[in-house]
Design a protein around this motif. Structure first.
Motif, PDB file in Angstrom:
ATOM      1  N   SER A  81       0.729  -1.423  -0.038  1.00  0.00           N
ATOM      2  CA  SER A  81      -0.079  -0.135   0.030  1.00  0.00           C
ATOM      3  C   SER A  81       0.910   1.235   0.175  1.00  0.00           C
ATOM      4  CB  SER A  81      -0.957  -0.051   1.212  1.00  0.00           C
ATOM      5  OG  SER A  81      -1.803  -1.213   1.112  1.00  0.00           O
ATOM      6  N   LEU A  82       1.937   1.206   0.842  1.00  0.00           N
ATOM      7  CA  LEU A  82       2.824   2.367   0.864  1.00  0.00           C
ATOM      8  C   LEU A  82       3.375   2.574  -0.493  1.00  0.00           C
ATOM      9  CD1 LEU A  82       4.525   1.753   4.409  1.00  0.00           C
ATOM     10  CD2 LEU A  82       2.847   3.720   3.594  1.00  0.00           C
ATOM     11  N   PHE A  83       3.961   1.318  -1.298  1.00  0.00           N
ATOM     12  CA  PHE A  83       4.611   1.693  -2.398  1.00  0.00           C
ATOM     13  C   PHE A  83       3.635   2.045  -3.411  1.00  0.00           C
ATOM     14  CE2 PHE A  83       5.181  -0.407  -6.787  1.00  0.00           C
ATOM     15  CZ  PHE A  83       6.497  -0.059  -6.933  1.00  0.00           C
ATOM     16  N   ILE A  84       2.324   1.675  -3.567  1.00  0.00           N
ATOM     17  CA  ILE A  84       1.239   2.070  -4.447  1.00  0.00           C
ATOM     18  C   ILE A  84       1.007   3.698  -4.169  1.00  0.00           C
ATOM     19  CG2 ILE A  84      -1.171   2.052  -5.207  1.00  0.00           C
ATOM     20  CD1 ILE A  84      -1.134  -0.848  -4.364  1.00  0.00           C
ATOM     21  N   ALA A  85       1.040   3.908  -3.015  1.00  0.00           N
ATOM     22  CA  ALA A  85       0.494   5.324  -2.790  1.00  0.00           C
ATOM     23  C   ALA A  85       1.761   6.310  -3.238  1.00  0.00           C
ATOM     24  CB  ALA A  85       0.315   5.752  -1.472  1.00  0.00           C
ATOM     25  N   GLY A  86       3.006   6.044  -2.828  1.00  0.00           N
ATOM     26  CA  GLY A  86       4.315   6.576  -3.151  1.00  0.00           C
ATOM     27  C   GLY A  86       4.529   6.775  -4.780  1.00  0.00           C
ATOM     28  N   ALA A  87       4.283   5.482  -5.395  1.00  0.00           N
ATOM     29  CA  ALA A  87       4.698   5.531  -6.758  1.00  0.00           C
ATOM     30  C   ALA A  87       3.428   6.586  -7.515  1.00  0.00           C
ATOM     31  CB  ALA A  87       4.361   4.168  -7.059  1.00  0.00           C
ATOM     32  N   VAL A  88       2.345   6.522  -7.155  1.00  0.00           N
ATOM     33  CA  VAL A  88       1.491   7.340  -7.799  1.00  0.00           C
ATOM     34  C   VAL A  88       1.581   8.769  -7.439  1.00  0.00           C
ATOM     35  CG1 VAL A  88      -0.991   7.927  -7.894  1.00  0.00           C
ATOM     36  CG2 VAL A  88      -0.380   5.608  -7.854  1.00  0.00           C
ATOM     37  N   VAL A  89       1.926   9.217  -6.220  1.00  0.00           N
ATOM     38  CA  VAL A  89       2.416  10.701  -6.025  1.00  0.00           C
ATOM     39  C   VAL A  89       3.454  10.957  -6.613  1.00  0.00           C
ATOM     40  CG1 VAL A  89       3.280  11.932  -3.924  1.00  0.00           C
ATOM     41  CG2 VAL A  89       1.365  10.497  -3.677  1.00  0.00           C
ATOM     42  N   LEU A  90       4.451  10.305  -6.767  1.00  0.00           N
ATOM     43  CA  LEU A  90       5.864  10.408  -7.205  1.00  0.00           C
ATOM     44  C   LEU A  90       5.560  10.809  -8.962  1.00  0.00           C
ATOM     45  CD1 LEU A  90       8.921  11.308  -7.150  1.00  0.00           C
ATOM     46  CD2 LEU A  90       9.115   8.956  -7.549  1.00  0.00           C
ATOM     47  N   ALA A  91       4.823   9.973  -9.573  1.00  0.00           N
ATOM     48  CA  ALA A  91       4.555  10.054 -10.949  1.00  0.00           C
ATOM     49  C   ALA A  91       3.802  11.019 -11.352  1.00  0.00           C
ATOM     50  CB  ALA A  91       3.999   8.518 -11.448  1.00  0.00           C
ATOM     51  N   VAL A  92       2.677  11.345 -10.414  1.00  0.00           N
ATOM     52  CA  VAL A  92       1.869  12.435 -10.902  1.00  0.00           C
ATOM     53  C   VAL A  92       2.524  13.631 -10.578  1.00  0.00           C
ATOM     54  CG1 VAL A  92      -0.284  13.667 -10.418  1.00  0.00           C
ATOM     55  CG2 VAL A  92      -0.124  11.262 -10.470  1.00  0.00           C
ATOM     56  N   THR A  93       3.335  14.025  -9.656  1.00  0.00           N
ATOM     57  CA  THR A  93       4.014  15.035  -9.359  1.00  0.00           C
ATOM     58  C   THR A  93       5.073  15.542 -10.377  1.00  0.00           C
ATOM     59  OG1 THR A  93       3.740  14.662  -6.851  1.00  0.00           O
ATOM     60  CG2 THR A  93       5.571  16.319  -7.409  1.00  0.00           C
ATOM     61  N   ILE A  94       5.751  14.348 -10.802  1.00  0.00           N
ATOM     62  CA  ILE A  94       6.725  14.821 -11.878  1.00  0.00           C
ATOM     63  C   ILE A  94       5.999  14.930 -13.137  1.00  0.00           C
ATOM     64  CG2 ILE A  94       8.488  13.590 -13.216  1.00  0.00           C
ATOM     65  CD1 ILE A  94       9.190  11.969 -10.761  1.00  0.00           C
ATOM     66  N   LYS A  95       4.980  14.335 -13.636  1.00  0.00           N
ATOM     67  CA  LYS A  95       4.200  14.621 -14.863  1.00  0.00           C
ATOM     68  C   LYS A  95       3.572  15.888 -15.076  1.00  0.00           C
ATOM     69  CE  LYS A  95       0.816  12.622 -17.916  1.00  0.00           C
ATOM     70  NZ  LYS A  95      -0.231  11.551 -18.100  1.00  0.00           N
ATOM     71  N   ARG A  96       3.040  16.412 -13.781  1.00  0.00           N
ATOM     72  CA  ARG A  96       2.361  17.616 -13.928  1.00  0.00           C
ATOM     73  C   ARG A  96       2.924  18.854 -13.251  1.00  0.00           C
ATOM     74  NH1 ARG A  96      -4.105  16.677 -12.856  1.00  0.00           N
ATOM     75  NH2 ARG A  96      -4.429  14.664 -14.285  1.00  0.00           N
ATOM     76  N   ARG A  97       4.094  18.512 -12.611  1.00  0.00           N
ATOM     77  CA  ARG A  97       4.831  19.461 -12.016  1.00  0.00           C
ATOM     78  C   ARG A  97       4.148  20.152 -11.037  1.00  0.00           C
ATOM     79  NH1 ARG A  97       8.230  21.578 -17.541  1.00  0.00           N
ATOM     80  NH2 ARG A  97       9.180  19.640 -17.999  1.00  0.00           N
ATOM     81  N   ARG A  98       3.491  19.729 -10.185  1.00  0.00           N
ATOM     82  CA  ARG A  98       2.500  20.353  -9.053  1.00  0.00           C
ATOM     83  C   ARG A  98       2.715  19.615  -7.874  1.00  0.00           C
ATOM     84  NH1 ARG A  98      -2.042  23.004 -11.114  1.00  0.00           N
ATOM     85  NH2 ARG A  98      -2.200  23.820  -8.912  1.00  0.00           N
ATOM     86  N   LEU A  99       3.201  20.676  -6.867  1.00  0.00           N
ATOM     87  CA  LEU A  99       3.217  19.868  -5.541  1.00  0.00           C
ATOM     88  C   LEU A  99       2.135  19.737  -4.543  1.00  0.00           C
ATOM     89  CD1 LEU A  99       5.546  18.627  -3.656  1.00  0.00           C
ATOM     90  CD2 LEU A  99       5.755  21.117  -2.863  1.00  0.00           C
ATOM     91  N   ALA A 100       1.234  20.790  -4.811  1.00  0.00           N
ATOM     92  CA  ALA A 100       0.204  20.961  -3.856  1.00  0.00           C
ATOM     93  C   ALA A 100      -0.914  19.724  -3.851  1.00  0.00           C
ATOM     94  CB  ALA A 100      -0.673  22.154  -4.166  1.00  0.00           C
ATOM     95  N   PRO A 101      -1.464  19.209  -5.057  1.00  0.00           N
ATOM     96  CA  PRO A 101      -2.135  17.884  -5.074  1.00  0.00           C
ATOM     97  C   PRO A 101      -1.420  16.862  -4.527  1.00  0.00           C
ATOM     98  CG  PRO A 101      -2.137  18.803  -7.079  1.00  0.00           C
ATOM     99  CD  PRO A 101      -1.062  19.559  -6.373  1.00  0.00           C
ATOM    100  N   ALA A 102      -0.100  16.710  -4.484  1.00  0.00           N
ATOM    101  CA  ALA A 102       0.718  15.536  -3.925  1.00  0.00           C
ATOM    102  C   ALA A 102       0.520  15.753  -2.295  1.00  0.00           C
ATOM    103  CB  ALA A 102       1.936  15.400  -4.352  1.00  0.00           C
ATOM    104  N   VAL A 103       0.859  16.905  -1.696  1.00  0.00           N
ATOM    105  CA  VAL A 103       0.771  17.074  -0.334  1.00  0.00           C
ATOM    106  C   VAL A 103      -0.503  16.733   0.184  1.00  0.00           C
ATOM    107  CG1 VAL A 103       1.007  18.981   1.127  1.00  0.00           C
ATOM    108  CG2 VAL A 103       2.611  18.923  -0.558  1.00  0.00           C
ATOM    109  N   ILE A 104      -1.879  17.245  -0.434  1.00  0.00           N
ATOM    110  CA  ILE A 104      -2.910  17.186  -0.022  1.00  0.00           C
ATOM    111  C   ILE A 104      -3.450  15.563  -0.082  1.00  0.00           C
ATOM    112  CG2 ILE A 104      -5.580  17.417  -0.627  1.00  0.00           C
ATOM    113  CD1 ILE A 104      -4.747  19.949  -2.055  1.00  0.00           C
ATOM    114  N   ALA A 105      -2.977  14.794  -0.968  1.00  0.00           N
ATOM    115  CA  ALA A 105      -3.110  13.357  -1.137  1.00  0.00           C
ATOM    116  C   ALA A 105      -2.470  12.628   0.088  1.00  0.00           C
ATOM    117  CB  ALA A 105      -2.654  12.852  -2.571  1.00  0.00           C
TER     118      ALA A 105
END
Length: 303
Positions: A81-105
């Protein structure tokens, strides 16, 4: 292209999301109240303790052949579960170059798991109601909270186009994890249900913050592509969820009507199927509600 053409060129049109914070706040309060009701009904009352304990005992003989792989799945569940959450946060943050959504999630993930542990260890106790059972409180389930909150991270970070599919797949992952903890005798059904509701509370709060802080995150693709999939994936959650709840209530009423004592319904496993149906039903219904609520809150982006 001359200056006049540039001026006359149709610019992208965005319709502001019909974000209604009242719906999110009401849903979050409803989920939080449901946690309290679940605790009171299944832990504070004799009837609830009897039903929960009966389901737990009948699970011992329900699926003995699956216990070993289920145990292996549970052992790897926190890390997975930690791997899934961390991988998605990292991938989305890099792709969209936005930090706020990752922090909220990630904040939603942390809040769900911390509050689950605080409730279980410091706020909820298990009184003696004459039912032979473990004398310590195990509600809500920490393993189930991890799985469901990891699915919530993916759901919050997904675009409106993919959220319906994520709701169905993530809901299935959470239900599988919750059912596994029950079948393998790690937790009673009410423990799992309470975990779903805790995660639901924080997902709605996190979703409200996400829609208010980063509204541009919440637009359908140009032309509204993907909007038609929302009812389909919602139905994929509604149908098994409502059916499971009907089965759960039916099994429980039949068990109590026939006045079965603790453990005496093993031949039919009525309490077991009632508990498993409750887990499946609540998990999928919450997924369907999340799919519906977030979909109607998304705005359109047209070209």
């Amino acid at each position: 292209m001359n200056t006049r053409d540039l001026l006359n060129r149709r610019a992208p049109v965005r319709r502001a999301p019909a974000s209604n914070p009242a719906m999110f706040l009401f849903g979050a309060l409803l989920c939080a109240a449901a946690v309290a009701v679940t605790y009171w009904a299944f832990v504070r009352t004799t009837t609830g303790q009897l039903a929960d304990e009966s389901a737990w005992r009948e699970a011992e003989g329900a699926m003995p052949g699956t216990k070993l792989p289920v145990l292996q799945f549970l052992d790897s569940l926190p890390l997975l579960s930690l791997f899934i959450a961390g991988a998605v946060v990292l991938a989305v943050t890099i792709k969209r170059r936005r930090l706020a959504p990752a922090v909220i999630a990630l904040g939603t993930f942390a809040a769900a798991n911390v509050s689950s542990q605080l409730l279980k260890r410091f706020f909820f106790d298990r009184p003696d109601r004459g039912v032979v059972t473990l004398d310590f409180n195990s509600l809500p389930s920490g393993h189930t909270t991890l799985a469901a909150s990891a699915a919530a991270v993916v759901f919050l970070l997904a675009s409106p186009r993919w959220r319906p599919a994520v709701a169905a797949v993530g809901g299935s992952y959470a239900v599988l994890a919750g059912a596994a903890t029950f079948i393998n005798l790690w937790h009673r059904p009410a423990d799992v249900v309470a975990s779903f509701l805790v995660v639901g509370t924080w997902t709605l709060i996190g979703g409200l913050i996400m829609l208010r802080v980063t509204p541009d995150w919440n637009y359908w693709p140009p032309g509204g592509r993907g909007r038609g999939t929302a009812p389909v994936f919602a139905a994929m959650c509604w149908i098994p969820g409502l059916l499971a709840l009907v089965i759960s209530v039916g099994c429980y009423l039949y068990a109590t009507k026939s006045m079965t004592a603790l453990g005496s319904s093993e031949a039919m496993l009525l309490y077991f199927w009632s508990g498993l149906g409750l887990i499946i039903g609540v998990g999928y219904v919450l997924s369907a509600l999340a799919c519906w609520l977030f979909s109607i809150q998304a705005g359109d982006q047209d070209r």
